[in-house]
Design an enzyme around this catalytic site. Sequence first.
Site, PDB file in Angstrom:
ATOM      1  N   ILE A 275      -2.942  -2.878  -4.055  1.00  0.00           N
ATOM      2  CA  ILE A 275      -3.370  -4.011  -4.859  1.00  0.00           C
ATOM      3  C   ILE A 275      -4.451  -4.763  -4.084  1.00  0.00           C
ATOM      4  O   ILE A 275      -4.233  -5.165  -2.949  1.00  0.00           O
ATOM      5  CB  ILE A 275      -2.196  -4.974  -5.149  1.00  0.00           C
ATOM      6  CG1 ILE A 275      -1.084  -4.266  -5.912  1.00  0.00           C
ATOM      7  CG2 ILE A 275      -2.676  -6.203  -5.909  1.00  0.00           C
ATOM      8  CD1 ILE A 275       0.212  -5.057  -5.999  1.00  0.00           C
TER       9      ILE A 275
ATOM     10  N   PRO B  48       0.829  -1.208   0.000  1.00  0.00           N
ATOM     11  CA  PRO B  48       0.000   0.000   0.000  1.00  0.00           C
ATOM     12  C   PRO B  48       0.869   1.265   0.000  1.00  0.00           C
ATOM     13  O   PRO B  48       1.890   1.331   0.680  1.00  0.00           O
ATOM     14  CB  PRO B  48      -0.792  -0.103   1.301  1.00  0.00           C
ATOM     15  CG  PRO B  48      -0.746  -1.539   1.673  1.00  0.00           C
ATOM     16  CD  PRO B  48       0.566  -2.046   1.161  1.00  0.00           C
TER      17      PRO B  48
ATOM     18  N   LYS C 222      -2.763  -5.270   6.209  1.00  0.00           N
ATOM     19  CA  LYS C 222      -1.504  -5.539   5.517  1.00  0.00           C
ATOM     20  C   LYS C 222      -0.357  -5.455   6.512  1.00  0.00           C
ATOM     21  O   LYS C 222      -0.437  -4.749   7.517  1.00  0.00           O
ATOM     22  CB  LYS C 222      -1.275  -4.517   4.396  1.00  0.00           C
ATOM     23  CG  LYS C 222      -2.344  -4.562   3.332  1.00  0.00           C
ATOM     24  CD  LYS C 222      -2.360  -5.902   2.647  1.00  0.00           C
ATOM     25  CE  LYS C 222      -3.601  -6.120   1.831  1.00  0.00           C
ATOM     26  NZ  LYS C 222      -3.794  -7.498   1.472  1.00  0.00           N
TER      27      LYS C 222
END
Length: 172
Positions: free
Chosen positions: A119, A56, A87
Amino acid sequence: MQPIGGAAACPINKEPDFRGAPPLLPSPRPLGTSTRTFWVPSLLLWLSGSFPPDMPFVELDTNLPAGRVPAGLEKRLCAATAAILSKPEDRVNVTVRPGLAMAVNGSTEPCAQLLISSIGVVGTAEDNRGHSARFFEFLTKELNLGQDRIIIRFFPVEPWQIGKKGTVVTFL
């Protein structure tokens, strides 16, 4: 098949097929006819569990002077992003840019804009609605701004759009 530009054409899309793989998007077919399997490398990697974790990217732009941006904000924003997007923190990239000439809703009163690129986790309205609420909670407390003075923009990215280690994430 007729060669197009020296390459064999895909029988369905009539596009050049340089690797011998079926086309990515099949043509429409009448009901009741068979369909072709198509090959999408990044999807196959993701489904197999060998896809590298995404990275990110978070960019906070604000017209607040640097002295009014809390010390260590970049570290706390990194931790908050990791928690909000689920994440690993060591994969999150944060940039904080204070003191910019900015206007939000036509006003140059203190404001901020948060850009989030990742993503697979910022691609739907439902996901972004939840992310937005949590980022707004974090930013209003940290920057002492009202929600009407903050804008968040989400950008879904694909693995081939992020370069790393002399290649792109697709091939890592």
